[in-house]
Design a protein around this motif. Structure first.
Motif, PDB file in Angstrom:
ATOM      1  N   TRP A   1      26.083  26.767  48.162  1.00 48.17           N
ATOM      2  CA  TRP A   1      25.447  27.397  49.326  1.00 48.17           C
ATOM      3  C   TRP A   1      24.887  26.331  50.266  1.00 48.17           C
ATOM      4  N   TYR A   2      24.160  25.374  49.681  1.00 45.41           N
ATOM      5  CA  TYR A   2      23.555  24.330  50.509  1.00 45.41           C
ATOM      6  C   TYR A   2      24.631  23.514  51.222  1.00 45.41           C
ATOM      7  N   PHE A   3      25.700  23.173  50.510  1.00 46.01           N
ATOM      8  CA  PHE A   3      26.753  22.333  51.071  1.00 46.01           C
ATOM      9  C   PHE A   3      27.392  23.003  52.283  1.00 46.01           C
ATOM     10  N   TYR A   4      27.667  24.302  52.201  1.00 45.02           N
ATOM     11  CA  TYR A   4      28.359  24.991  53.287  1.00 45.02           C
ATOM     12  C   TYR A   4      27.420  25.428  54.403  1.00 45.02           C
ATOM     13  N   GLN A   5      26.127  25.598  54.076  1.00 42.85           N
ATOM     14  CA  GLN A   5      25.191  26.087  55.088  1.00 42.85           C
ATOM     15  C   GLN A   5      24.342  24.978  55.693  1.00 42.85           C
TER      16      GLN A   5
ATOM     17  N   PRO B   1      36.200  31.886  52.932  1.00 43.24           N
ATOM     18  CA  PRO B   1      36.546  31.881  51.502  1.00 43.24           C
ATOM     19  C   PRO B   1      35.385  31.455  50.610  1.00 43.24           C
ATOM     20  N   ALA B   2      34.569  30.498  51.072  1.00 41.76           N
ATOM     21  CA  ALA B   2      33.435  30.052  50.260  1.00 41.76           C
ATOM     22  C   ALA B   2      32.424  31.178  50.085  1.00 41.76           C
ATOM     23  N   LYS B   3      32.149  31.923  51.170  1.00 40.99           N
ATOM     24  CA  LYS B   3      31.207  33.036  51.079  1.00 40.99           C
ATOM     25  C   LYS B   3      31.779  34.156  50.212  1.00 40.99           C
ATOM     26  N   LEU B   4      33.080  34.389  50.327  1.00 38.33           N
ATOM     27  CA  LEU B   4      33.711  35.418  49.515  1.00 38.33           C
ATOM     28  C   LEU B   4      33.625  35.063  48.033  1.00 38.33           C
ATOM     29  N   ASP B   5      33.827  33.781  47.715  1.00 38.12           N
ATOM     30  CA  ASP B   5      33.706  33.340  46.326  1.00 38.12           C
ATOM     31  C   ASP B   5      32.304  33.583  45.785  1.00 38.12           C
ATOM     32  N   MET B   6      31.293  33.270  46.609  1.00 36.66           N
ATOM     33  CA  MET B   6      29.916  33.461  46.167  1.00 36.66           C
ATOM     34  C   MET B   6      29.608  34.939  45.957  1.00 36.66           C
ATOM     35  N   LEU B   7      30.124  35.802  46.828  1.00 36.82           N
ATOM     36  CA  LEU B   7      29.879  37.231  46.701  1.00 36.82           C
ATOM     37  C   LEU B   7      30.534  37.779  45.436  1.00 36.82           C
TER      38      LEU B   7
END
Length: 256
Positions: free
Chosen positions: A108-112, A28-34
């Motif tokens: 991005w930094y927080f999740y990666q 979901p976090a990546k989908l939000d960023m996209l």
């Protein structure tokens, strides 16, 4: 099928319907960023290459440029609103907000973020400085103004403009300190500022920055005072403070 002209882009509505109809297992976090990236361009389209880079946790140069402007609205609440985090993840979130200028980059930094490689450079430098200080303090039985002791000045680590031929002294003086106050001040700043910077920017950049500040200090003394000995890691600390100031300016501009 969704991109018959082979442009590499499809509409964000088409992409959203594709995700829902096929129940794609996307983070979901990546989908939000996209989606936020798609909302940030004029056509409101999803880029295939950005999708591939995001899913594979690879940041392309185009993706870096896209998140750098910090102008797009996020579809979810900001990272500060996340609850139930452990101590370490809260520290990572603190580092993200302390160093990175825009919410997209922070998320991005927080999740990666990964703990490997750990921020070992600043910790190793600080530990070495403490050990060297304790060794000389015990040997000389002097814990303040150690530079006034003749044996201290004979150390092969101390820099003096008269010893310029011994090139290692341009850097090794950072392990020597005048007393507890100077050591404590430098160690505190190195850990409070240097470790977060190293967590974000990596060991290579921060080590180069710190050593460049140390070298600049010895070169400056060589020009300004040919008789003065030089000890302490203050040059590297000033370089870290300057880098942190640059991050503060970027954060203040990114939050306007």
């Amino acid at each position: 099928q969704l991109d018959p002209e082979n442009t590499g882009f499809i509409g964000v509505e088409t992409f959203a319907s594709l995700v829902h109809s096929h129940e794609l297992p996307l983070d979901p976090a990546k989908l939000d960023m996209l989606v936020a990236l798609a909302q940030g361009n004029d056509e409101g389209q999803v880029c295939y290459q950005e999708l591939v880079d995001l899913i594979s946790s690879k940041r392309s140069s185009s993706f870096k440029r896209a998140i750098a402007n910090g102008q797009r609205a996020l579809p979810r609440d900001v990272l500060l609103d996340e609850t139930g985090l452990g101590i370490y993840k809260r520290f990572v979130r603190y580092v993200a907000y302390e160093i990175l200028p825009c919410e997209m980059d922070r998320r991005w930094y927080f999740y990666q973020h990964r703990t490997c490689p750990p921020p070992v450079f600043m910790a190793a430098v600080t530990l070495t400085q403490i050990i060297v200080f304790l060794c000389y303090g015990a040997r000389l039985n002097k814990w303040v103004l150690q530079t006034y002791h003749p044996e201290y000045m004979k150390s092969p680590l101390v820099y003096h403009p008269g010893h310029r031929a011994r090139a290692w002294r341009f850097l090794t003086y950072m392990f020597m300190h005048v007393g507890l106050e100077q050591l404590g001040f430098n160690a505190l700043l190195q850990l409070m500022i240097g470790v977060p910077l190293e967590m974000v920017h990596g060991i290579l950049r921060i080590s180069f920055l710190y050593l460049a500040g140390v070298l600049a200090g010895s070169l400056t003394v060589s020009i300004t005072d040919m008789r003065a000995p030089l000890v302490g890691g203050s040059g590297g600390v000033y370089a870290l403070c300057s880098a942190h100031l640059a991050n503060v300016v970027m954060v203040s501009q990114g939050t306007r």
